[in-house]
Design an enzyme around this catalytic site. Structure first.
Site, mmCIF file in Angstrom:
data_model
loop_
_atom_site.group_PDB
_atom_site.id
_atom_site.type_symbol
_atom_site.label_atom_id
_atom_site.label_comp_id
_atom_site.label_asym_id
_atom_site.label_seq_id
_atom_site.Cartn_x
_atom_site.Cartn_y
_atom_site.Cartn_z
ATOM 1 N N ARG A 234 0.852 -1.178 0.000
ATOM 2 C CA ARG A 234 0.000 0.000 0.000
ATOM 3 C C ARG A 234 0.891 1.232 0.000
ATOM 4 O O ARG A 234 1.926 1.255 0.670
ATOM 5 C CB ARG A 234 -0.933 0.018 1.221
ATOM 6 C CG ARG A 234 -1.996 -1.066 1.206
ATOM 7 C CD ARG A 234 -3.050 -0.818 0.142
ATOM 8 N NE ARG A 234 -4.075 -1.851 0.109
ATOM 9 C CZ ARG A 234 -4.022 -2.910 -0.669
ATOM 10 N NH1 ARG A 234 -2.983 -3.086 -1.479
ATOM 11 N NH2 ARG A 234 -4.996 -3.814 -0.659
ATOM 12 N N ASP A 258 5.446 0.071 -6.604
ATOM 13 C CA ASP A 258 4.290 -0.195 -7.467
ATOM 14 C C ASP A 258 3.061 0.528 -6.933
ATOM 15 O O ASP A 258 2.015 0.535 -7.586
ATOM 16 C CB ASP A 258 4.004 -1.692 -7.545
ATOM 17 C CG ASP A 258 2.899 -2.012 -8.543
ATOM 18 O OD1 ASP A 258 3.057 -1.642 -9.722
ATOM 19 O OD2 ASP A 258 1.878 -2.616 -8.145
ATOM 20 N N GLU A 263 -1.462 8.265 -5.269
ATOM 21 C CA GLU A 263 -1.629 7.722 -6.620
ATOM 22 C C GLU A 263 -3.021 7.909 -7.196
ATOM 23 O O GLU A 263 -3.219 7.785 -8.410
ATOM 24 C CB GLU A 263 -1.304 6.227 -6.631
ATOM 25 C CG GLU A 263 -2.318 5.356 -5.911
ATOM 26 C CD GLU A 263 -1.985 3.879 -5.998
ATOM 27 O OE1 GLU A 263 -2.848 3.122 -6.493
ATOM 28 O OE2 GLU A 263 -0.889 3.475 -5.587
ATOM 29 N N HIS A 295 0.913 0.633 -10.147
ATOM 30 C CA HIS A 295 0.000 -0.318 -9.513
ATOM 31 C C HIS A 295 -0.401 -1.435 -10.482
ATOM 32 O O HIS A 295 -1.581 -1.761 -10.619
ATOM 33 C CB HIS A 295 -1.257 0.400 -9.000
ATOM 34 C CG HIS A 295 -1.833 -0.242 -7.767
ATOM 35 N ND1 HIS A 295 -2.160 0.453 -6.639
ATOM 36 C CD2 HIS A 295 -2.134 -1.539 -7.497
ATOM 37 C CE1 HIS A 295 -2.643 -0.361 -5.723
ATOM 38 N NE2 HIS A 295 -2.624 -1.590 -6.220
#
Length: 331
Positions: A234, A258, A263, A295
């Protein structure tokens, strides 16, 4: 049964249509994120299917309930973006996909490790421009290195097993006792030991009040100088602005992300024609020893199929009066 999917892309449409088969459920796909501005699109739908960056705050949930929504079906494992207390007050059950393909996320984390270590991203760009020199591309053997895993769930354990296969020493931190670690070649250890001992530290834990900004300036200072940090968990597990100082000083040698705390306004969309407004992310992207993916760790055919099937199974179970994978406030 009318189901409205927000933040849906082509791959979501394909996987859900395939999983629904010949059922008479009506699937309505919207690329838009669920927000106060777009919530009207859900009016008249029995189920709202949301993803990780959709807004499921009290204000949005109230509008959904008023519009006829009776179930929130998350197509994700995480649910920190949902006001569960408000959902419970409104009589809106919330179900999730607790696991889809732990291999998808774990293997992506390993891909980041390998790409950063062997400078694959730099070598790719260099050779495309006709530069076949090797300066600045020196990596290190993974064999014999210590890998720390924060979070000993399914994804963390798959990642641990893969890294053990490279010949790494694996330490796992989890607040709960873990079993079967001998098969992974791993040992459970306190968080302080995992952070201080690891050449590579990979985050695979959920976002909670206790794990918020788990990696901050103090913990970065406790890491081995030049160590690698990977986050496919996360975004808010890491205090992103403090990474810049650690990268500039060399305290942090490599960074693979990632996920990113801010985001929601960026990932899953094409912003290539616009100036990047997030100064922290722009600065991180300027470092040659940083890789950021948007992501995408979950994005495999197997994971998408599992997400669609589990989500639809959750809806069917709720219709039958036997809800599965439900999350509640305080649970």
């Amino acid at each position: 049964m009318r189901i409205c999917l927000f933040s849906s892309k082509t791959y979501d449409r394909d996987s859900f249509l395939a999983a629904s088969g010949s059922s008479d459920w009506h699937l309505q796909f919207h690329e838009a994120r669920l927000t106060r501005d777009s919530v009207a699109l859900a009016k008249g739908n029995d189920v709202v299917c949301a993803f990780i960056n959709d807004d499921l705050s009290a204000a949005v949930l109230e509008q959904l309930a008023a519009g006829g929504t009776r179930l929130i079906a998350l197509r994700s494992a995480g649910y920190n973006h949902v006001d569960l207390a408000a959902a419970q007050r409104l009589g809106l059950p919330v179900v999730r996909v607790p696991a889809y393909s732990p291999h998808a996320v774990a293997e992506h984390a390993v891909a980041l490790v390998l790409a950063l270590n062997r400078r694959i991203h730099r070598a790719f760009n260099r050779t495309r421009e006709g530069d076949f020199s090797l300066h600045g591309l020196t990596g290190f053997d993974l064999h014999g290195k210590t890998v720390g895993v924060v979070g000993g769930g399914k994804i963390g354990q798959v990642f641990a097993r893969i890294m053990h296969g490279f010949g790494c020493q694996v330490l796992i931190y989890d607040p709960f006792p873990l079993t079967g670690l001998g098969e992974l070649g791993a040992r459970q250890a306190p968080l302080e030991e995992v952070i201080a001992s690891s050449d590579i530290l990979s985050l695979h834990c959920p976002l909670t009040d206790d794990s918020y900004h788990l990696i901050d300036a103090a913990r970065l200072a406790q890491m081995k100088r030049g160590a690698m940090l990977i986050n496919t968990g996360r975004g808010a597990l890491v205090d992103a602005p403090v990474l810049i100082k650690a990268l500039k000083s060399g305290q942090l040698g490599y960074l693979g992300l990632d996920v990113y705390e801010e985001e929601s306004e960026l990932f899953f969309e094409d912003h290539s024609d616009l100036p990047l407004q997030d100064d922290t992310l722009a600065r991180l992207l300027s470092f040659p020893n940083v890789i950021v993916t948007a992501h995408q760790a979950f994005l495999t055919h197997e994971a998408l199929d599992a997400i669609a099937r589990t989500t639809l199974d959750n809806i069917a179970a709720w219709l039958a009066g036997q809800p599965s994978n439900e999350v509640k406030a305080g649970a």
